[in-house]
Design a protein around this motif. Structure first.
Motif, mmCIF file in Angstrom:
data_model
loop_
_atom_site.group_PDB
_atom_site.id
_atom_site.type_symbol
_atom_site.label_atom_id
_atom_site.label_comp_id
_atom_site.label_asym_id
_atom_site.label_seq_id
_atom_site.Cartn_x
_atom_site.Cartn_y
_atom_site.Cartn_z
ATOM 1 N N MET A 87 23.354 54.758 51.332
ATOM 2 C CA MET A 87 22.646 55.562 50.338
ATOM 3 C C MET A 87 21.169 55.695 50.713
ATOM 4 O O MET A 87 20.619 56.798 50.720
ATOM 5 N N PHE A 88 20.531 54.581 51.037
ATOM 6 C CA PHE A 88 19.109 54.634 51.380
ATOM 7 C C PHE A 88 18.868 55.381 52.690
ATOM 8 O O PHE A 88 17.911 56.155 52.797
ATOM 9 N N LEU A 89 19.731 55.190 53.667
ATOM 10 C CA LEU A 89 19.582 55.932 54.923
ATOM 11 C C LEU A 89 19.810 57.431 54.719
ATOM 12 O O LEU A 89 19.154 58.251 55.361
ATOM 13 N N SER A 90 20.724 57.787 53.838
ATOM 14 C CA SER A 90 20.984 59.202 53.560
ATOM 15 C C SER A 90 19.793 59.868 52.890
ATOM 16 O O SER A 90 19.498 61.039 53.143
ATOM 17 N N ILE A 91 19.103 59.134 52.061
ATOM 18 C CA ILE A 91 17.893 59.662 51.425
ATOM 19 C C ILE A 91 16.842 59.932 52.493
ATOM 20 O O ILE A 91 16.211 60.985 52.512
ATOM 21 N N TRP A 92 16.711 59.001 53.421
ATOM 22 C CA TRP A 92 15.699 59.104 54.471
ATOM 23 C C TRP A 92 16.085 60.119 55.546
ATOM 24 O O TRP A 92 15.288 60.989 55.906
ATOM 25 N N LEU A 93 17.319 60.036 56.050
ATOM 26 C CA LEU A 93 17.722 60.874 57.180
ATOM 27 C C LEU A 93 18.171 62.277 56.786
ATOM 28 O O LEU A 93 17.949 63.232 57.538
ATOM 29 N N LYS A 102 23.194 57.020 41.459
ATOM 30 C CA LYS A 102 23.213 56.247 42.707
ATOM 31 C C LYS A 102 22.532 54.898 42.523
ATOM 32 O O LYS A 102 23.018 53.881 43.024
ATOM 33 N N VAL A 103 21.411 54.885 41.819
ATOM 34 C CA VAL A 103 20.706 53.623 41.565
ATOM 35 C C VAL A 103 21.583 52.689 40.744
ATOM 36 O O VAL A 103 21.713 51.499 41.065
ATOM 37 N N GLY A 105 24.852 52.717 40.518
ATOM 38 C CA GLY A 105 25.953 52.284 41.375
ATOM 39 C C GLY A 105 25.540 51.170 42.326
ATOM 40 O O GLY A 105 26.261 50.188 42.501
ATOM 41 N N ALA A 106 24.362 51.307 42.934
ATOM 42 C CA ALA A 106 23.858 50.270 43.839
ATOM 43 C C ALA A 106 23.638 48.961 43.097
ATOM 44 O O ALA A 106 23.988 47.886 43.602
ATOM 45 N N ILE A 107 23.080 49.041 41.907
ATOM 46 C CA ILE A 107 22.850 47.837 41.100
ATOM 47 C C ILE A 107 24.174 47.167 40.750
ATOM 48 O O ILE A 107 24.311 45.939 40.828
ATOM 49 N N LEU A 108 25.169 47.959 40.387
ATOM 50 C CA LEU A 108 26.480 47.388 40.046
ATOM 51 C C LEU A 108 27.146 46.742 41.256
ATOM 52 O O LEU A 108 27.779 45.682 41.133
ATOM 53 N N ILE A 109 27.009 47.354 42.422
ATOM 54 C CA ILE A 109 27.574 46.760 43.638
ATOM 55 C C ILE A 109 26.892 45.425 43.925
ATOM 56 O O ILE A 109 27.566 44.416 44.181
ATOM 57 N N LEU A 110 25.568 45.409 43.887
ATOM 58 C CA LEU A 110 24.834 44.165 44.142
ATOM 59 C C LEU A 110 25.174 43.091 43.103
ATOM 60 O O LEU A 110 25.354 41.913 43.448
ATOM 61 N N ALA A 111 25.280 43.495 41.848
ATOM 62 C CA ALA A 111 25.643 42.537 40.797
ATOM 63 C C ALA A 111 27.048 41.992 41.023
ATOM 64 O O ALA A 111 27.285 40.782 40.872
ATOM 65 N N GLY A 112 27.979 42.855 41.405
ATOM 66 C CA GLY A 112 29.344 42.405 41.669
ATOM 67 C C GLY A 112 29.413 41.400 42.801
ATOM 68 O O GLY A 112 30.114 40.386 42.707
ATOM 69 N N VAL A 113 28.666 41.656 43.871
ATOM 70 C CA VAL A 113 28.627 40.710 44.992
ATOM 71 C C VAL A 113 28.058 39.377 44.528
ATOM 72 O O VAL A 113 28.609 38.319 44.837
ATOM 73 N N CYS A 114 26.973 39.421 43.783
ATOM 74 C CA CYS A 114 26.343 38.185 43.292
ATOM 75 C C CYS A 114 27.279 37.411 42.364
ATOM 76 O O CYS A 114 27.420 36.186 42.489
#
Length: 133
Positions: A87-93, A102-103, A105-114
Protein backbone atom coordinates in the motif's frame (compact mmCIF):
# COMPACT_ATOMS: atom_id res chain seq x y z
CA UNK A 1 13.65 -19.32 17.42
CA UNK A 2 12.20 -15.79 17.54
CA UNK A 3 15.10 -14.51 15.39
CA UNK A 4 14.19 -17.20 12.85
CA UNK A 5 10.60 -15.93 12.77
CA UNK A 6 11.64 -12.29 12.53
CA UNK A 7 14.07 -12.85 9.68
CA UNK A 8 11.68 -15.25 7.95
CA UNK A 9 8.70 -12.91 8.07
CA UNK A 10 10.78 -9.93 6.95
CA UNK A 11 12.04 -11.96 3.99
CA UNK A 12 8.52 -13.16 3.25
CA UNK A 13 7.26 -9.58 3.29
CA UNK A 14 10.10 -8.45 1.00
CA UNK A 15 9.55 -11.24 -1.53
CA UNK A 16 5.76 -10.76 -1.48
CA UNK A 17 6.21 -7.02 -1.92
CA UNK A 18 8.68 -7.55 -4.76
CA UNK A 19 6.18 -9.85 -6.47
CA UNK A 20 3.25 -7.45 -6.15
CA UNK A 21 5.13 -4.31 -7.22
CA UNK A 22 6.88 -6.13 -10.07
CA UNK A 23 3.59 -7.56 -11.29
CA UNK A 24 2.04 -4.09 -11.28
CA UNK A 25 5.03 -2.66 -13.18
CA UNK A 26 4.90 -5.54 -15.66
CA UNK A 27 1.19 -4.91 -16.24
CA UNK A 28 1.87 -1.23 -16.94
CA UNK A 29 4.49 -2.11 -19.55
CA UNK A 30 2.26 -4.84 -21.02
CA UNK A 31 -0.28 -2.31 -22.25
CA UNK A 32 -2.10 -2.28 -24.58
CA UNK A 33 -3.53 -5.67 -23.77
CA UNK A 34 -3.81 -8.03 -26.72
CA UNK A 35 -3.72 -11.78 -26.71
CA UNK A 36 -1.16 -12.44 -29.41
CA UNK A 37 2.48 -13.43 -29.76
CA UNK A 38 3.64 -9.81 -29.97
CA UNK A 39 2.06 -9.06 -26.63
CA UNK A 40 3.62 -12.16 -25.01
CA UNK A 41 7.04 -11.18 -26.35
CA UNK A 42 6.56 -7.66 -24.97
CA UNK A 43 5.57 -9.02 -21.56
CA UNK A 44 8.41 -11.54 -21.29
CA UNK A 45 11.03 -9.17 -22.68
CA UNK A 46 10.51 -6.76 -19.80
CA UNK A 47 12.48 -7.44 -16.58
CA UNK A 48 9.57 -6.68 -14.23
CA UNK A 49 7.84 -9.96 -15.08
CA UNK A 50 10.94 -11.80 -13.86
CA UNK A 51 10.92 -9.76 -10.65
CA UNK A 52 7.36 -10.96 -10.12
CA UNK A 53 8.33 -14.59 -10.75
CA UNK A 54 11.33 -14.35 -8.41
CA UNK A 55 9.14 -12.69 -5.78
CA UNK A 56 6.46 -15.37 -5.97
CA UNK A 57 8.99 -18.21 -5.93
CA UNK A 58 10.95 -16.72 -3.03
CA UNK A 59 7.77 -16.05 -1.05
CA UNK A 60 6.54 -19.60 -1.65
CA UNK A 61 9.79 -21.20 -0.49
CA UNK A 62 10.05 -19.00 2.59
CA UNK A 63 6.37 -19.51 3.44
CA UNK A 64 6.70 -23.30 3.21
CA UNK A 65 9.75 -23.20 5.47
CA UNK A 66 8.05 -20.93 8.00
CA UNK A 67 4.97 -23.15 8.13
CA UNK A 68 7.14 -26.03 9.32
CA UNK A 69 8.09 -24.10 12.44
CA UNK A 70 5.79 -21.13 13.10
CA UNK A 71 2.38 -21.34 14.78
CA UNK A 72 -0.24 -21.11 12.05
CA UNK A 73 -2.35 -18.26 13.49
CA UNK A 74 0.40 -15.65 13.83
CA UNK A 75 2.10 -16.92 10.67
CA UNK A 76 -1.03 -16.45 8.60
CA UNK A 77 -1.63 -12.99 10.03
CA UNK A 78 1.99 -11.91 9.57
CA UNK A 79 1.93 -13.09 5.97
CA UNK A 80 -0.50 -10.24 5.28
CA UNK A 81 1.94 -7.54 6.38
CA UNK A 82 3.02 -7.25 2.75
CA UNK A 83 -0.36 -5.67 2.01
CA UNK A 84 0.58 -2.73 4.22
CA UNK A 85 4.01 -2.46 2.61
CA UNK A 86 2.55 -2.66 -0.91
CA UNK A 87 0.00 0.00 0.00
CA UNK A 88 2.71 2.49 0.96
CA UNK A 89 4.86 1.63 -2.07
CA UNK A 90 1.83 2.03 -4.35
CA UNK A 91 1.22 5.50 -2.98
CA UNK A 92 4.84 6.41 -3.65
CA UNK A 93 5.47 4.59 -6.95
CA UNK A 94 2.06 4.67 -8.62
CA UNK A 95 0.52 7.83 -7.15
CA UNK A 96 -2.35 5.86 -5.69
CA UNK A 97 -4.40 7.80 -3.13
CA UNK A 98 -4.16 7.08 0.59
CA UNK A 99 -7.77 6.67 1.65
CA UNK A 100 -9.29 6.22 5.07
CA UNK A 101 -10.33 2.71 4.05
CA UNK A 102 -6.70 1.79 3.30
CA UNK A 103 -5.51 3.28 6.59
CA UNK A 104 -8.20 1.42 8.51
CA UNK A 105 -7.33 -1.82 6.71
CA UNK A 106 -3.63 -1.40 7.52
CA UNK A 107 -4.44 -0.73 11.17
CA UNK A 108 -6.64 -3.83 11.34
CA UNK A 109 -3.94 -5.99 9.76
CA UNK A 110 -1.32 -4.71 12.21
CA UNK A 111 -3.71 -5.17 15.14
CA UNK A 112 -4.51 -8.72 14.03
CA UNK A 113 -0.83 -9.63 13.84
CA UNK A 114 -0.22 -8.14 17.29
CA UNK A 115 -3.23 -9.88 18.86
CA UNK A 116 -2.38 -13.27 17.39
CA UNK A 117 1.28 -12.94 18.38
CA UNK A 118 0.28 -11.96 21.92
CA UNK A 119 -2.20 -14.85 22.10
CA UNK A 120 0.49 -17.29 20.94
CA UNK A 121 2.90 -15.86 23.52
CA UNK A 122 0.29 -16.42 26.22
CA UNK A 123 -0.27 -20.00 25.06
CA UNK A 124 3.47 -20.70 25.22
CA UNK A 125 3.70 -19.27 28.75
CA UNK A 126 0.71 -21.39 29.78
CA UNK A 127 2.36 -24.53 28.35
CA UNK A 128 5.65 -23.70 30.14
CA UNK A 129 3.80 -23.40 33.47
CA UNK A 130 2.04 -26.75 32.86
CA UNK A 131 5.34 -28.45 32.11
CA UNK A 132 6.98 -27.10 35.27
CA UNK A 133 4.06 -28.29 37.42
Amino acid sequence: MSRFYLIGFIMLMLFDTLAQVSFKMASIYAMPLSFDVTWLIRVFSHPWIYGALIGYLGAFLIWMNLLKHAPIGPAFAASHLELVCVMFLSIWLFDEPLTMTKVLGAILILAGVCFLAKDEEGDQEHEAVKIKS
